[in-house]
Design a protein around this motif. Structure first.
Motif, mmCIF file in Angstrom:
data_model
loop_
_atom_site.group_PDB
_atom_site.id
_atom_site.type_symbol
_atom_site.label_atom_id
_atom_site.label_comp_id
_atom_site.label_asym_id
_atom_site.label_seq_id
_atom_site.Cartn_x
_atom_site.Cartn_y
_atom_site.Cartn_z
ATOM 1 N N UNK A 42 0.844 -1.186 0.000
ATOM 2 C CA UNK A 42 0.000 0.000 0.000
ATOM 3 C C UNK A 42 0.879 1.235 0.000
ATOM 4 N N UNK A 43 0.380 2.293 -0.600
ATOM 5 C CA UNK A 43 1.240 3.414 -0.978
ATOM 6 C C UNK A 43 1.880 4.163 0.182
ATOM 7 N N UNK A 44 1.231 4.236 1.335
ATOM 8 C CA UNK A 44 1.782 5.008 2.452
ATOM 9 C C UNK A 44 2.263 4.156 3.613
ATOM 10 N N UNK A 45 2.252 2.860 3.469
ATOM 11 C CA UNK A 45 2.696 1.976 4.547
ATOM 12 C C UNK A 45 4.220 2.058 4.690
ATOM 13 N N UNK A 46 4.727 2.418 5.855
ATOM 14 C CA UNK A 46 6.186 2.507 6.033
ATOM 15 C C UNK A 46 6.905 1.203 5.717
ATOM 16 N N UNK A 47 6.307 0.062 6.082
ATOM 17 C CA UNK A 47 6.957 -1.214 5.793
ATOM 18 C C UNK A 47 6.969 -1.514 4.291
ATOM 19 N N UNK A 48 5.922 -1.092 3.591
ATOM 20 C CA UNK A 48 5.894 -1.257 2.136
ATOM 21 C C UNK A 48 6.981 -0.417 1.488
ATOM 22 N N UNK A 49 7.095 0.822 1.938
ATOM 23 C CA UNK A 49 8.129 1.717 1.408
ATOM 24 C C UNK A 49 9.513 1.132 1.673
ATOM 25 N N UNK A 50 9.715 0.622 2.868
ATOM 26 C CA UNK A 50 11.004 0.031 3.232
ATOM 27 C C UNK A 50 11.339 -1.161 2.342
ATOM 28 N N UNK A 51 10.372 -2.044 2.133
ATOM 29 C CA UNK A 51 10.642 -3.218 1.310
ATOM 30 C C UNK A 51 10.935 -2.828 -0.136
ATOM 31 N N UNK A 52 10.115 -1.955 -0.694
ATOM 32 C CA UNK A 52 10.273 -1.601 -2.106
ATOM 33 C C UNK A 52 11.591 -0.873 -2.374
ATOM 34 N N UNK A 53 11.992 -0.014 -1.446
ATOM 35 C CA UNK A 53 13.180 0.807 -1.688
ATOM 36 C C UNK A 53 14.480 0.176 -1.197
ATOM 37 N N UNK A 54 14.389 -0.665 -0.165
ATOM 38 C CA UNK A 54 15.612 -1.221 0.412
ATOM 39 C C UNK A 54 15.836 -2.698 0.093
#
Length: 211
Positions: A42-54
């Motif tokens: 989901x677009x604003x989930x911190x864990x989603x952002x972490x997985x996609x970018x790191x």
């Protein structure tokens, strides 16, 4: 449960009045040298952002020849009245971000374009604008005819159907070859590259970055 998932834990989903159709199934690769990876995020989930970018971002170029990636931007959202409204874990802004991503990802495109767009979009601070990331991968950022119409709703309902097949308990959820495995999920969140390499080696598939 590990603390890292606490920010994106389960929301109770209301019962849905439609069934999962065959068209909602995550696409499966017919290439024996590829592993299917469905990413529920989901677009604003911190864990989603972490997985996609790191995790996904640094591993993708090394592994892409052996991956068939299906991106599903929905997560712990839910629809009401066949999509007349959507409620998202991180509020209306996340619903808008999910819908925007669905519309861009729905364009005729290559896997490279879709994955690079999603990684870029998840890394940007402005989740309500897709122009920079869409232009970066030569996709159109003019998606108003999707976002503001029934097409955007249908794409999010489809994303909901795919997501509900796996009933994720946290976001992001990473599914391999259409079957959820908690051990692979946990391993992927901390080392996606190594997890994919182990799956490739188990199937006897060679990838230079796994040596």
């Amino acid at each position: 449960m590990l603390n890292v998932y606490n920010k994106c834990l389960v929301l109770l989903l209301l019962p849905f009045s439609f069934a999962v159709s065959a068209s909602a199934q995550a696409p499966q690769s017919i290439d024996a040298n590829k592993i299917d990876v469905t990413i529920l995020y989901e677009s604003l989930c911190p864990d989603s952002i972490n997985f996609m970018t790191k995790q996904l971002a640094p591993a993708y170029d090394k592994l892409k020849a052996n991956l068939n990636i299906n991106l599903v931007p929905f997560g712990k959202s839910r629809s009401v009245n066949y999509g007349s409204e959507f409620y998202c874990q991180h509020g209306p802004a996340e619903c808008s971000g999910n819908r925007l991503q669905s519309c861009v990802l729905n364009q005729q495109s290559t896997q490279d374009q879709r994955v690079r767009f999603a990684i870029c979009q998840m890394a940007t601070r402005d989740k309500q604008s897709v122009e920079e990331c869409a232009n970066l991968v030569d996709l159109s950022s003019d998606v108003g005819n999707c976002v503001n119409t029934k097409l955007g709703t249908q794409l999010q309902l489809l994303a909901e159907q795919v997501t509900n097949q796996y009933a994720p308990k946290f976001v992001p959820t990473i599914v391999y070859n259409g079957e959820f495995n908690q051990l692979l999920q946990d391993a992927s969140f901390y080392d996606f590259h190594a997890t994919v390499c182990k799956l490739l080696q188990k199937r006897g598939i060679a990838n230079e970055s796994c040596q």
